[in-house]
Design an enzyme around this catalytic site. Structure first.
Site, PDB file in Angstrom:
ATOM      1  N   ASP A 155       0.814  -1.221   0.047  1.00  0.00           N
ATOM      2  CA  ASP A 155       0.022   0.135  -0.119  1.00  0.00           C
ATOM      3  C   ASP A 155       0.913   1.417   0.039  1.00  0.00           C
ATOM      4  O   ASP A 155       1.399   1.728   0.933  1.00  0.00           O
ATOM      5  CB  ASP A 155      -0.820  -0.048   1.212  1.00  0.00           C
ATOM      6  CG  ASP A 155      -1.634   1.148   1.356  1.00  0.00           C
ATOM      7  OD1 ASP A 155      -2.196   1.608   2.385  1.00  0.00           O
ATOM      8  OD2 ASP A 155      -1.855   1.830   0.419  1.00  0.00           O
ATOM      9  N   SER A 159      -1.000  15.935 -11.755  1.00  0.00           N
ATOM     10  CA  SER A 159      -0.991  15.651 -13.278  1.00  0.00           C
ATOM     11  C   SER A 159      -2.021  16.984 -13.816  1.00  0.00           C
ATOM     12  O   SER A 159      -2.752  17.639 -13.523  1.00  0.00           O
ATOM     13  CB  SER A 159      -2.244  14.518 -13.500  1.00  0.00           C
ATOM     14  OG  SER A 159      -2.745  14.645 -14.869  1.00  0.00           O
TER      15      SER A 159
END
Ligand SMILES: C[C@@H](SC(=N)N)c1ccc(Cl)cc1
Ligand SMILES: C[C@@H](SC(=N)N)c1ccc(Cl)cc1
Length: 413
Positions: free
Chosen positions: A118, A282
């Site tokens: 994770d 992004s």
């Protein structure tokens, strides 16, 4: 561990064993005298007798005597010149790619558990002999009393809760942890004395292995390091890579980048680790074959979250393209007929782009009738940042670069 001779030969090749004074520049001849300037060999691995002596043995092809070999090995380690460790392990998807599980061996003799790697958290915790029997439904447990290398971390406790509302807590041991051939000693292994019902219900998941930054590890009173941080000093390169796949096994590699695992080149982007996550921005996205919308999306690269969670404006734009998609308040998310063919979703990384094929965005049926399906793209409302979970990451080969200035690398595959 590679042989001393191997490492020595390598060092000799780099000139690290050459004399500290090397490559004298030819001086200028003045009259009859010639002056030659000596320059330091910057590559010289320092004034170390054992290296010099070993070099003599190598030069004349004589075998390096035992204690000299040991002395050299110790020196190589002290100088950190023995970094050769890497690891590689399979990541097997659970149903609907809800999570990916990897075998991790803990203790001596090895106890192998299936853990969910994770990158959105930093605790390595396991179902254990201390987990209430009523909370264990099929999981494999770690029993520290059966490991000769386990040591109780006296007085240490941990407690964690996850974005989906699940949680766990307990005590702490240190033990040897091996992943895909890479062994690290004295890793904090957090033993669950409590787990929430969501974990009990996941029979195949024996715990989590956190790969976010150690700054958000929950152990008290002394915060512990992640497996990756403990492994770093012996890794060939301070990186790990995630190569998750749609409906089939992928891979996590430690210490190296497998350039055959991706197409084209890697595009690296800056990471803000100030909140302990692999957070990046992004610069834009596109739906299907549409043009790139320069709405930037700031989020974390998170292998522990199943879906792609983005701003509501992006979610609405995506599902507007799908005739029978609708927001289903009973499911708290967008659903559509399972037979729908979905448009792709593209997210930009620097000047490059990762395309998530439409089929990756059909997560799972919402009911046993299987008529309506839950979308793999949902809102990040209320979180405070977006989450590039498995739906997004499995479309890419991702480098988690944990060097001095951490960064993320993405490539298509
Ligand atoms: C950081 C992840 S949890 C994890 N990957 N350990 C997360 C946080 C908050 C929400 Cl709402 C959903 C997911
Ligand atoms: C309880 C399980 S269920 C699931 N696959 N979300 C779980 C919770 C949180 C994390 Cl970070 C990883 C796994």
């Amino acid at each position: 561990m590679p042989s001393t001779a191997f490492l020595l030969a390598g060092l000799a090749a780099t000139g690290a064993l050459a004399s500290p004074l090397a490559h004298p520049r030819v001086g200028t001849a003045v009259g009859q005298s010639l002056s030659v300037e000596q320059v330091r060999n910057a590559q010289f691995a320092g004034r170390h007798g054992p290296f010099a002596l070993a070099k003599a043995y190598i030069k004349y092809g004589a075998p390096v005597p035992g204690d000299l070999s040991a002395a050299v090995a110790r020196l190589l380690q002290e100088l950190g010149l023995d970094k050769r460790a890497t690891g590689s392990v399979v990541a097997t998807p659970a149903q609907y790619d809800a999570e990916y599980l990897s075998p991790v061996s803990i203790g001596t003799p090895a106890q192998t558990l299936m853990l969910d790697f994770d990158t959105g958290s930093s605790d390595l915790w396991v179902f254990s002999s201390e987990t209430p029997k009523s909370s264990v439904q099929g999981q494999t447990v770690y029993n520290p009393s059966k490991s000769s290398t386990a040591k109780k971390l006296s007085g240490a406790t941990w407690k964690i809760s996850y974005g989906d509302g699940s949680s766990s807590s307990g005590s702490v041991y240190t033990d040897k942890v091996t992943i895909g051939g890479l062994s690290v000693s004295n890793v904090a292994v957090e033993s669950a004395q409590k787990v929430s019902r969501e974990f009990t219900a996941e029979a195949d998941l024996d715990g989590l292995l956190g790969l976010a930054f150690s700054s958000i590890n929950t152990v008290q009173p002394t915060q512990q390091k992640t497996f990756f941080d403990m492994a770093k000093p012996s890794l060939d390169s301070a990186v790990f890579t995630a190569d998750l796949k749609y409906g089939k096994a992928g891979k996590y590699n430690f210490g190296y980048i497998d350039d055959s695992a991706y197409n084209g080149s890697l595009t690296y982007t800056a990471v803000d680790s100030s909140n302990g996550w692999w957070m990046f921005t992004s610069p834009g996205y596109a739906v299907g074959s549409g043009t790139l919308d320069s709405t930037s999306i700031t989020g974390i690269a998170d292998t522990g979250t199943t879906l792609l969670l983005v701003p509501s404006s992006v979610v609405t734009t995506y599902y507007k393209q799908i005739r029978n998609a609708r927001y289903d308040s009973s499911q708290a998310g967008y659903v559509f007929p399972c037979s729908t063919s979905l448009p792709s979703f593209t997210y930009a990384v620097g000047n490059s782009q990762i395309v998530i094929p439409g089929k990756y965005i059909n997560f799972a049926p919402v009911d046993s009738a299987g008529s309506s399906c839950f979308g793999g793209i949902q809102s990040d409302e209320g979180i405070g940042f977006s989450i590039f979970g498995d739906v997004a990451l499995k479309a890419a080969f991702v480098v988690f670069d944990g060097s001095q200035s951490p960064r993320l690398g993405f490539a298509s595959k």
